[in-house]
Enzyme design. Structure first.
Site, PDB file in Angstrom:
ATOM      1  N   SER A 153       0.870  -1.179   0.000  1.00 56.57           N
ATOM      2  CA  SER A 153       0.000   0.000   0.000  1.00 56.57           C
ATOM      3  C   SER A 153       0.906   1.228   0.000  1.00 56.57           C
ATOM      4  O   SER A 153       1.757   1.368  -0.884  1.00 56.57           O
ATOM      5  CB  SER A 153      -0.947  -0.041   1.204  1.00 56.57           C
ATOM      6  OG  SER A 153      -1.849   1.047   1.168  1.00 56.57           O
ATOM      7  N   HIS A 157      -3.097  -0.927  -3.121  1.00 55.67           N
ATOM      8  CA  HIS A 157      -4.302  -0.133  -2.899  1.00 55.67           C
ATOM      9  C   HIS A 157      -4.254   1.072  -3.829  1.00 55.67           C
ATOM     10  O   HIS A 157      -3.307   1.875  -3.763  1.00 55.67           O
ATOM     11  CB  HIS A 157      -4.368   0.310  -1.436  1.00 55.67           C
ATOM     12  CG  HIS A 157      -4.445  -0.840  -0.482  1.00 55.67           C
ATOM     13  ND1 HIS A 157      -4.169  -0.726   0.858  1.00 55.67           N
ATOM     14  CD2 HIS A 157      -4.785  -2.147  -0.674  1.00 55.67           C
ATOM     15  CE1 HIS A 157      -4.333  -1.896   1.449  1.00 55.67           C
ATOM     16  NE2 HIS A 157      -4.694  -2.769   0.536  1.00 55.67           N
ATOM     17  N   ASP A 184      -4.281  -5.238   5.898  1.00 54.32           N
ATOM     18  CA  ASP A 184      -4.616  -6.029   4.716  1.00 54.32           C
ATOM     19  C   ASP A 184      -3.455  -6.970   4.394  1.00 54.32           C
ATOM     20  O   ASP A 184      -2.294  -6.563   4.395  1.00 54.32           O
ATOM     21  CB  ASP A 184      -4.892  -5.108   3.527  1.00 54.32           C
ATOM     22  CG  ASP A 184      -5.533  -5.840   2.359  1.00 54.32           C
ATOM     23  OD1 ASP A 184      -6.177  -6.881   2.591  1.00 54.32           O
ATOM     24  OD2 ASP A 184      -5.401  -5.350   1.225  1.00 54.32           O
TER      25      ASP A 184
END
Length: 202
Positions: free
Chosen positions: A23, A50, A143
Site C-alpha cells: 500500500s 491499494h 490487509d
C-alpha cells in the site's frame, strides 16, 4: 525467521506464483525490488496495491520501467503465464480460479479497499497451495494478514519486509503478528531470497 532462505534448504523449485502486496510506499519499494529480480525469473507474479478507484491506473506502465519482465493489468479469464507480472486494476478484487486463470470482481470492499490483498492471497492459497509465495511490503492497515495465514496453511511460503525498512510498517507488522511469516527481510534481501526459492531444484 529473520534469515534469508539458505541455498541448501530442502525446498524444491516447486513455486509457480509470487504475490506481492503493498500500500503506502509500495511504488518506491517495488522500484527497489523488481529491478533486482533475475531476467530469467521463471514464475508468474501478481502485484496488488491499494489504488484510487476513481482514476485509471498507471501501475503497469510504472512497473514496466522497473523490470525486463512483462507487466500488464490483469484481465478476466486470462491464463496465468510465467515471467509475467499481473497488476490488480483499480476498484476490482483480483482472484485466481481453480484452472489458474484470473478473475476480477467488484464484490464489497475488504479492509476498506478494493482491490484487497486478502482476497487475492486467499484465492491464491486455495489454487496454488504449496506452489505459492506471498510477499508483504510497506503499507497502512492490516490487509494481507488473513491472506498470509491462508498461504501458510496451504503449504506456501511467506516473506515480510522488515518493518524497520518499510515506509509504513503496519502491513508487514500485521503479517508478522500472525506467526505465518517464514522470513522477515530488509527490502534489499527480498529479491535474492525469491531468486533462491524459485531457482532451487530438488
Amino acid at each position: 525467521m529473520t534469515d534469508a532462505p539458505p541455498s541448501t534448504a530442502p525446498l524444491a523449485s516447486r513455486f509457480e506464483l509470487v504475490t506481492i502486496v503493498a500500500s503506502a510506499g509500495g511504488i518506491k519499494a517495488l522500484g527497489e525490488l523488481l529491478p533486482q529480480l533475475p531476467v530469467d525469473f521463471a514464475v508468474a507474479l501478481i502485484v496488488v496495491m491499494h489504488l484510487n478507484p476513481n482514476t485509471a491506473s498507471l501501475l503497469p506502465q510504472i512497473l514496466n520501467r522497473m523490470t525486463a519482465l512483462k507487466v500488464k493489468d490483469a484481465e478476466a479469464g486470462e491464463k496465468i503465464e510465467a515471467t509475467t507480472i499481473y497488476t490488480a486494476p483499480p476498484d476490482h478484487h483480483l482472484l485466481v480460479t481453480g484452472d489458474r486463470r484470473l478473475r476480477l470482481t467488484q464484490t464489497q470492499k475488504v479492509n476498506f479497499t478494493r482491490p484487497a490483498a486478502d482476497c487475492t492471497l486467499i484465492s491464491v492459497a486455495k489454487c496454488f497451495g504449496h506452489q505459492a509465495i506471498a510477499v508483504v511490503l510497506t503499507g497502512y492497515g492490516h490487509d494481507g494478514a488473513l491472506g498470509v495465514r491462508a498461504i501458510k496453511q496451504h503449504g506456501g511460503r511467506v516473506i515480510a519486509q522488515d518493518p524497520a525498512t518499510a515506509s509504513v510498517a503496519n502491513m508487514p507488522q500485521a503479517a508478522i503478528a500472525t506467526g505465518a511469516v517464514d522470513w522477515v527481510l530488509p527490502l534489499e534481501q527480498i529479491p535474492p531470497a525469491l531468486a533462491k526459492l524459485v531457482q532451487r531444484r530438488g
